[in-house]
Write an enzyme that holds these catalytic residues in place. Sequence first.
Site, PDB file in Angstrom:
ATOM      1  N   ASN A  62       0.879  -1.176   0.000  1.00  0.00           N
ATOM      2  CA  ASN A  62       0.000   0.000   0.000  1.00  0.00           C
ATOM      3  C   ASN A  62       0.911   1.218   0.000  1.00  0.00           C
ATOM      4  OD1 ASN A  62      -1.842   2.036   0.420  1.00  0.00           O
ATOM      5  ND2 ASN A  62      -2.203   1.554   2.578  1.00  0.00           N
ATOM      6  N   LYS A  93       0.105   4.314  -0.343  1.00  0.00           N
ATOM      7  CA  LYS A  93      -0.508   5.540   0.198  1.00  0.00           C
ATOM      8  C   LYS A  93      -0.234   6.716  -0.753  1.00  0.00           C
ATOM      9  CE  LYS A  93       0.403   3.586   4.690  1.00  0.00           C
ATOM     10  NZ  LYS A  93       0.170   3.723   6.110  1.00  0.00           N
ATOM     11  N   HIS A 104      -9.578   1.521   4.619  1.00  0.00           N
ATOM     12  CA  HIS A 104      -8.310   1.673   5.349  1.00  0.00           C
ATOM     13  C   HIS A 104      -8.534   2.634   6.520  1.00  0.00           C
ATOM     14  CE1 HIS A 104      -4.168   2.709   6.264  1.00  0.00           C
ATOM     15  NE2 HIS A 104      -3.815   1.619   5.603  1.00  0.00           N
ATOM     16  N   GLU A 116      -6.854   4.975   7.642  1.00  0.00           N
ATOM     17  CA  GLU A 116      -6.567   6.387   7.348  1.00  0.00           C
ATOM     18  C   GLU A 116      -7.771   7.047   6.684  1.00  0.00           C
ATOM     19  OE1 GLU A 116      -2.870   5.805   5.227  1.00  0.00           O
ATOM     20  OE2 GLU A 116      -1.928   5.168   7.100  1.00  0.00           O
ATOM     21  N   GLU A 169      -5.683  -4.721  10.620  1.00  0.00           N
ATOM     22  CA  GLU A 169      -4.672  -3.683  10.788  1.00  0.00           C
ATOM     23  C   GLU A 169      -4.930  -2.905  12.077  1.00  0.00           C
ATOM     24  OE1 GLU A 169      -2.630  -2.652   6.889  1.00  0.00           O
ATOM     25  OE2 GLU A 169      -4.342  -1.313   7.087  1.00  0.00           O
ATOM     26  N   GLY A 221       2.278   2.370  10.507  1.00  0.00           N
ATOM     27  CA  GLY A 221       3.233   3.449  10.301  1.00  0.00           C
ATOM     28  C   GLY A 221       3.949   3.887  11.569  1.00  0.00           C
ATOM     29  N   SER A 257       3.176  -2.174  10.289  1.00  0.00           N
ATOM     30  CA  SER A 257       4.631  -2.236  10.465  1.00  0.00           C
ATOM     31  C   SER A 257       5.186  -3.631  10.201  1.00  0.00           C
ATOM     32  CB  SER A 257       5.040  -1.721  11.849  1.00  0.00           C
ATOM     33  OG  SER A 257       4.604  -0.379  12.020  1.00  0.00           O
TER      34      SER A 257
HETATM   35  C1  PEP Z   1      -0.809   0.206   5.793  1.00  0.00           C
HETATM   36  O1  PEP Z   1      -0.667   1.247   5.189  1.00  0.00           O
HETATM   37  O2  PEP Z   1      -1.831  -0.454   5.624  1.00  0.00           O
HETATM   38  C2  PEP Z   1       0.268  -0.242   6.683  1.00  0.00           C
HETATM   39  C3  PEP Z   1       0.137  -1.392   7.295  1.00  0.00           C
HETATM   40  O3  PEP Z   1       1.358   0.572   6.815  1.00  0.00           O
HETATM   41  P1  PEP Z   1       2.766   0.224   7.549  1.00  0.00           P
HETATM   42  O4  PEP Z   1       3.206  -1.113   7.021  1.00  0.00           O
HETATM   43  O5  PEP Z   1       3.674   1.320   7.151  1.00  0.00           O
HETATM   44  O6  PEP Z   1       2.486   0.166   9.008  1.00  0.00           O
END
Ligand code: PEP
Length: 257
Positions: free
Chosen positions: A13, A15, A99, A101, A171, A177, A217
């Site tokens: 992803n 972003k 998501h 975000e 998630e 992040g 992460s």
């Molecule tokens: C994400 O954007 O869905 C995500 C898991 O980001 P990260 O791996 O950077 O935590």
Amino acid sequence: MNRRYRKTVIAGNWKMNMTATETKKFAEEMKKIMPRAKWCDTLICVPACNISAALRAFKDLRISVGSENVYFEEKGAYTGEISAGMLRDLGVKYVIVGHSERRERFGETDAGVNKKVHAVLAEGMSPIICVGESLEQREMGVTGEWVTLQVKSALHGVPADKLRRCIVAYEPIWAIGTGKTATAEQAGEVCGNIRATIRAMYGARVARSVTIQYGGSMTPQNAAELLAQPDIDGGLIGGASLKPEQFVEIVNAANQD
Ligand code: PEP
């Protein structure tokens, strides 16, 4: 992972990162290191304006291209939005839906997420449905109830024969992040609960066919341990998907026999 019953899927992803030019450069790097034989399906969800560039650049890499978002209406006066039909027509196979975000920053609701899931499925694509709790919710001990509600709402009205095309990504918001990863046990437990929720809704045969990812992460350092959990069938990867070597190392972890 359980490859006997369901696909392992590693998804990036990006972003709001990467220009079309950077996408091309990324693909050139990947060409040198992307493994040939693969157990897992690999895809990267890119910003909408880079979808065509990514489709061209990833063609020989066996990396599918996904969208990071979609609007649920078919067409009309929705300035700035992109429909599922438009994505499918380009050659997109996967669409991230809900998501955190988007839920947190752009006010997406469970009802809207459900409409998007239906729109994506109606166009023959696979929704990657994101669910997960905040740190406060984890500390209050309501993770199970919260995630169950998100899964039930997202899948409301989805017929069993379309479930095989749905991917659920667990998630935890506090892990996205932040560099803080859920432990393999924490992630495995919630992914197991998600499968139990799907089992209660659709029965055991359907539930065991659904791919459930962990996201938050995920890195080359922790991928193998997370993927060793029986109900974690892949990853949704933000930061590490921007770096070819790191992303390939996670794909390699998913390809282990
Ligand atoms: C994400 O954007 O869905 C995500 C898991 O980001 P990260 O791996 O950077 O935590």
